[in-house]
Motif scaffolding. Structure first.
Motif: not given
Length: 811
Positions: A319, A321-328, A807
């Motif tokens: 797990k 995070k990308d540059e925007t802080g979104k979990t990948l 969701k």
């Protein structure tokens, strides 16, 4: 002592368990202690004394004699358990039932305990040293068991006294003990048979477990079969060039197994745990397939890299995070050993089974697939079937024990022999032979003798093929279970969404079988028809099912959404009215109606259980009124009922608005209980509700309650006109709280609108002062509020979001 059991004593013949000592507070020990606390037992949890101070203790100028230091290990472990998710306790209040201590100061206290469970590190020398100390204080006759996952009982018991050996055996819980139903009972060479009988019964009745009697063989049953399947799956995946994501998709819910699949499960459990078990099993001298426990290349490399899964932050998945802080979520490439973004998986074979709801009917299609998925299934299942046949009589004399262990220990819906039955025994043999292998001879002998299934149902009783007897026998211990699947000859009525069974003794059972058991027209018809039939020819009704996913996830939103988009408000009004009338029918019938909820009981599924005469709930019942999540309020009597239950709690001098506020906040925040016990604390379950720990006993217990209500002279209740509501005073208080949450940006403008309407209904409308009202008055307010919200654009957006992606949308 408060008990959460349907039968609040923990006693079997000649032995009572009031106090349990657990030695070792690691992940398993602390969670075993928590589960005993769940059932009302006093628990003593002990661990070693630290050999040195840590930095924080030195800063406080503590010494090795300070109580806080001496109990540091057990205290830290217990706190870690309390913070862990999912929770091990049914209620945080139950933590009070556990006393913490250490081996040096408190081991002497076990003299007053009825059962000592050892759960220390998996090393023979350490366990033996603990037993030596236990013998100094343990009183004769006290149960002493080990939670070892593989060390033989005969080695552990060496050198112990006769009384110790007589009362010693293995009690192997699976992690997490609260949720996984398997409890393996492994006798030692000298274990008294009465001890084994007691533990088999106690685990079933009081711990809610499927107790499986095992032989003292390496890995016992579940780990022997489960780890072999896991290792072979990884090996076959490597050989076929399948990706991590592809294998997890193929070995998840589509085949009735947890959504974690194979590789994700390994990450959760910890690769080192799997490897340790496999390394022990590969040394077995008498297993013809011991080479199948040899570690595949990818596993060996992960171990070398110390990429053990969740505990090290990476394993087969990672797990980030990308540059925007979104979990990948990244998945391991088994060829390059690089991590890559997780990919969606598609196979033609899987697509062809999407419309097949029945797991049994799905297996023949999966195994006949012409693509890589079909080949993967043929290779893995053929190997699993073959291996299981050779474990009889080594690990078990009876095939049903193998299925029971693998299903309850690893969360499979169907065991290996049950799956084999689904495709046909002869076809299974052909499958194995096509892989260049053969099952054990007893399978050929069984077929030659004219027996073509491992299981069969006779007169509602499920039986297994007994190899020595060359015939079928009833599965021991299941005589008192009611299994609806076995009652196909007892169907009284059915439609597309529900089936009504005759359970005997004048009691019916209504089972839903829509997707997630949601309420649509067929289920509403089923409830009304069932009550009508019961009132005419029977004396009670149970509403329960055997779904592994949900008692009911609530209303079928698709129909509501269609009407709302078309602005067919008369149709919506009629739909709500019919739903309310159905709930009231369940409350005010002339026969007792008993709800048997389990797992998810949300929205309408919760409302139904708010209205029945009595509830018998499984301990793992997650109940809540969650309509706010789709921009609505409960309108199947849920808001009305929580206002009524709050009213019933009012005592002279009580702060009534505080009591009502609890109900309001539970609905406004769509709070769902994390257990049946918490549902009781939230007032969704009344004190009269029974909580059953063993899911297999749920419908039988509910039937017994219906019988008792009928035989005690059930009288049809009258509708209420005594519900005290708070009127303007309550509305003003709740609106002020909602406004403060909006100012703090905790909720949206649309949340405010929904909460204001909820406040209006639960407080009884715009009344100048607190007063009593009727049920119908509150139902009308519910319906009006619900109807108005279906005309809101943002509500439709929430419903659409849930229908399309599953969701909740917070708009």
């Amino acid at each position: 002592m408060e008990a959460t059991l349907s039968k609040p004593q923990t006693q079997t013949k000649n032995r009572t368990i009031r106090r349990v000592a657990v030695l070792g507070s690691g992940i398993m020990g602390s969670r075993i202690a928590a589960h005993f606390a769940n059932i009302g037992v006093e628990v003593l949890l002990l661990d070693i004394v630290p050999s040195a101070l840590n930095a924080a203790e030195e800063a406080k100028k503590l010494t090795l004699q300070s109580p806080a230091v001496r109990n540091r290990i057990v205290n830290d472990a217990w706190q870690a358990m309390l913070k862990a998710s999912p929770a091990s306790l049914y209620s945080t209040k139950f933590a009070e039932r556990v006393k913490l201590g250490n081996f040096d100061d408190n081991l002497k206290d076990i003299a007053t305990y009825d059962w000592v469970i050892e759960a220390v590190v998996e090393r023979l020398d350490i366990k033996r040293s603990v037993y030596e100390r236990v013998e100094q204080f343990r009183k004769p006759g006290t149960l002493i068991t080990t939670n070892t996952s593989g060390i033989p009982m005969h080695l552990l018991a060496e050198g112990r006294s006769d009384d110790f050996r007589k009362h010693f055996c293995g009690t192997h819980f699976f992690n997490p003990p609260r949720y996984l139903r398997l409890l393996e009972i492994i006798p030692g060479p000298d274990t008294d048979q009465t001890v084994i009988g007691f533990l088999m019964k106690y685990g079933d009745l009081y711990l809610g477990k499927t107790t499986v009697l095992c032989k003292d063989t390496p890995g016992f049953i579940a780990n022997r079969l489960g780890i072999q399947a896991l290792i072979q799956t990884i090996r076959i995946a490597e050989d076929m060039g399948l990706t991590v994501e592809e294998v997890d998709k193929l070995t998840g819910p589509v085949v009735g197994r947890p959504k974690s699949g194979t590789f994700r499960l390994s990450d959760v459990v910890g690769l080192d745990t799997t490897v340790n078990v496999a390394n022990n099993l590969v040394k077995m001298p008498h297993d013809e397939s011991r080479d199948s426990f040899q570690l595949p290349g990818s596993v060996q490399k992960l171990m070398e890299n110390k990429w053990l899964g969740d505990k090290t932050g990476q394993g087969f998945y990672k797990k980030t995070k990308d540059e925007t802080g979104k979990t990948l979520i990244l998945a391991l490439n088994l060829n390059t050993f690089d991590y890559q973004p997780s990919q969606k998986v598609k196979f033609a074979t899987l697509e062809s089974t999407k419309a097949i709801d029945s797991l049994k009917k799905r297996f023949p299609v999966l195994l006949a697939g012409k693509d890589k998925a079909g080949e993967f299934y043929r290779r893995t299942f053929a190997d699993g079937f073959r291996y299981a046949t050779y474990r009889i009589p080594e690990v078990s004399d009876e095939l049903y024990r193998i299925d029971a262990a693998i299903t309850t220990g690893f969360g499979w819906q169907m065991g290996l022999f049950e799956t084999w039955d689904a495709i046909g025994v002869r076809k299974g043999v052909e499958l194995i032979e096509a892989q260049g292998q053969k099952p054990a001879q007893w399978v050929y002998d069984m077929l030659d003798a004219g027996f073509d299934s491992f299981y069969k149902v006779e007169n509602g009783v499920r039986k297994y093929y007994d190899i020595p007897a060359k015939g079928y026998k009833t599965i021991p211990g299941t005589e008192s279970f009611i299994i609806l699947e076995n009652l196909s000859n007892n169907v009284v009525w059915k439609n597309a969404g529900a089936t009504l069974y005759d359970l005997g003794d004048g009691i019916l059972n209504l089972e839903f079988h829509t997707k997630m058991n949601t309420f649509g027209a067929e289920v509403i018809e089923g409830i009304n028809k069932s009550i009508a039939i019961a009132e005419k020819d029977f004396r009670g009704l149970v509403i329960g099912n055997e779904s592994t996913e949900a008692f009911s996830a609530g209303a079928n939103l698709a129909m509501l959404f269609m009407f709302a988009i078309e602005q067919e408000f008369d149709e919506i009004n009629l739909m709500i009215s019919q739903f309310q009338q159905t709930m009231m029918r369940a409350r005010y019938s002339s026969i007792p109606v008993v709800g048997a909820p389990h797992s998810l009981a949300l929205g309408g599924g919760c409302e139904l259980n708010l209205h029945v005469d009595r509830v018998v709930a499984h301990s793992e019942t997650y109940m809540g009124l969650v309509e706010v999540g789709v921009g609505l309020i409960p309108a199947g009597g849920g808001t009305k009922e929580m206002a009524a239950r709050a009213s019933d709690l009012y005592q002279t001098g009580d702060p009534e608005l505080n009591i009502l506020q609890n109900a309001f906040m539970n609905i406004a925040t769509a709070k769902v209980s994390t257990s049946a016990q918490e549902a009781r604390e939230m007032n969704y379950l009344l004190p009269s509700a029974q909580i059953v720990l063993n899911r297999s006993r749920l419908i039988a217990e509910a039937k017994q309650v219906a019988v008792e209500l009928a035989e005690n002279g059930y009288v049809q209740p009258k509708q209420r006109n005594d519900i005290k509501v708070q009127g303007k005073t309550g509305i003003a208080l709740f609106k002020a709280g909602v406004a403060a949450m909006r100012m703090g940006r905790y909720i949206s403008d649309h949340d405010v609108k929904i909460a204001d309407k909820l406040a209006y209904v639960i407080c009884g409308g715009d009344l100048s002062s607190p007063q009593t009202v009727t049920e119908q008055y509150l139902l009308d307010l519910e319906r009006e509020a619900f109807l108005s919200l279906t005309g809101e654009k943002k509500t439709l957006e929430r419903i659409q979001s849930l229908l399309s992606g599953g969701k909740p949308l917070r708009n």
